[in-house]
Motif scaffolding. Sequence first.
Motif, PDB file in Angstrom:
ATOM      1  N   LEU A 228       0.826  -1.208   0.000  1.00 31.82           N
ATOM      2  CA  LEU A 228       0.000   0.000   0.000  1.00 31.82           C
ATOM      3  C   LEU A 228       0.864   1.263   0.000  1.00 31.82           C
ATOM      4  N   ALA A 229       1.977   1.231   0.739  1.00 37.80           N
ATOM      5  CA  ALA A 229       2.850   2.408   0.784  1.00 37.80           C
ATOM      6  C   ALA A 229       3.453   2.701  -0.580  1.00 37.80           C
ATOM      7  N   TYR A 230       3.912   1.677  -1.277  1.00 39.28           N
ATOM      8  CA  TYR A 230       4.516   1.888  -2.596  1.00 39.28           C
ATOM      9  C   TYR A 230       3.462   2.293  -3.629  1.00 39.28           C
ATOM     10  N   TRP A 231       2.309   1.644  -3.586  1.00 40.18           N
ATOM     11  CA  TRP A 231       1.295   1.930  -4.600  1.00 40.18           C
ATOM     12  C   TRP A 231       0.703   3.330  -4.437  1.00 40.18           C
ATOM     13  N   VAL A 293     -11.073   5.459  -8.985  1.00 36.72           N
ATOM     14  CA  VAL A 293     -11.327   4.077  -9.415  1.00 36.72           C
ATOM     15  C   VAL A 293     -10.103   3.497 -10.106  1.00 36.72           C
ATOM     16  N   ILE A 294      -9.476   4.283 -10.983  1.00 34.14           N
ATOM     17  CA  ILE A 294      -8.283   3.801 -11.672  1.00 34.14           C
ATOM     18  C   ILE A 294      -7.134   3.591 -10.693  1.00 34.14           C
ATOM     19  N   VAL A 300      -6.923  -3.422  -4.948  1.00 33.05           N
ATOM     20  CA  VAL A 300      -7.993  -4.110  -4.224  1.00 33.05           C
ATOM     21  C   VAL A 300      -7.780  -5.621  -4.249  1.00 33.05           C
ATOM     22  N   PHE A 301      -7.242  -6.144  -5.345  1.00 34.57           N
ATOM     23  CA  PHE A 301      -7.044  -7.585  -5.467  1.00 34.57           C
ATOM     24  C   PHE A 301      -5.930  -8.095  -4.561  1.00 34.57           C
ATOM     25  N   PHE A 306      -3.518 -11.520   0.725  1.00 29.80           N
ATOM     26  CA  PHE A 306      -2.958 -11.400   2.062  1.00 29.80           C
ATOM     27  C   PHE A 306      -3.963 -11.702   3.174  1.00 29.80           C
ATOM     28  N   GLN A 307      -5.237 -11.850   2.829  1.00 26.49           N
ATOM     29  CA  GLN A 307      -6.267 -11.960   3.860  1.00 26.49           C
ATOM     30  C   GLN A 307      -6.067 -13.183   4.757  1.00 26.49           C
TER      31      GLN A 307
END
Length: 321
Positions: A228-231, A293-294, A300-301, A306-307
């Motif tokens: 998440l940090a990189y994205w 959204v983009i 999201v995937f 990781f869940q």
Amino acid sequence: MLSQTETAIGPSGRTGKRTKRQRQPNEISNISNLLINIFFWIYTAICVVPLILVIIVSFSDEQSVVQHGYSFFPNKWDISSYEFLLKDYWQIIDAAAVSLFVTVVGTILSLVIMAMYAYPISRGDFPHRNFFSFFMFFTLLFNGGLVPWYLVYTQMMHLKDTLWILIMPLLVSAFFVIILRTFFANTIPPALVESAKIDGAPEFRIFVQIILPLSLPVLATVGLFQTLAYWNDWYLSLIFISPEGHVNLQYLMYKTMLNVQFLTASPQAMAALAAQGVEINLPTETVRMAMAVIGIGPIVFVYSFFQKYFIKGLTVGAVKG
């Protein structure tokens, strides 16, 4: 105390024993279980409904949104916001490729480096564990400031306008190193390491074949946060990448939104475009949602991957076994 058996009288007058299940000490009642489920369903709806609204608004007509506001049932559907963003689709593809490369490579490298740093300082037989633990903890409290940070990467390491400049600053997090060290120290039994050493396994083989497979929950948790940090990062592209360089997707969306806001808020710019015969039809409200959204679509995937380990790894160190 609940009785495990009770006497029951049947229609024929005969008595018999009927077993009654004994409630466990930490077992919750059916009503409590129902209330907890209702609470989490409501909480899930609170989290999901805004995302659904963002997607719907991104496919709504700009004028309808301006006149009537955001709505789950728009008066008119329109994809002009996506058409506006995809006019220069090669630029978006290039930025998405940069974000994908930086996210994948950065997450893998950061996990390897932080795990290799955290494992030795978690071992009680490592003589310099206190020094290296304090060294990492010190960086969590203090830093050199923005100017020295910029000069190190640009003047000493010469990473300006390269993809590695989007990876290096986020490569190691002191907070995640402490989490990894806590997991290694409290979860991995020292006897397991000792038995492997008695069997003749070297330290690197113990780390790769024993420690890492047993540490999947914490690795998945740290990996998710690093992903998440990189994205989501756009600041590094703003600071270190020149306008003609390869920027990531988040910064491209940020720059596009600034350009749209500048054009719509500047009468001079609008007049100049009109004088050149350029059609002025810039969506502002819907394009924000389309960019969201983009931007969040691919990431999201990652949660589904990781869940499996996320909850277990997130609570590492909360209770020492």
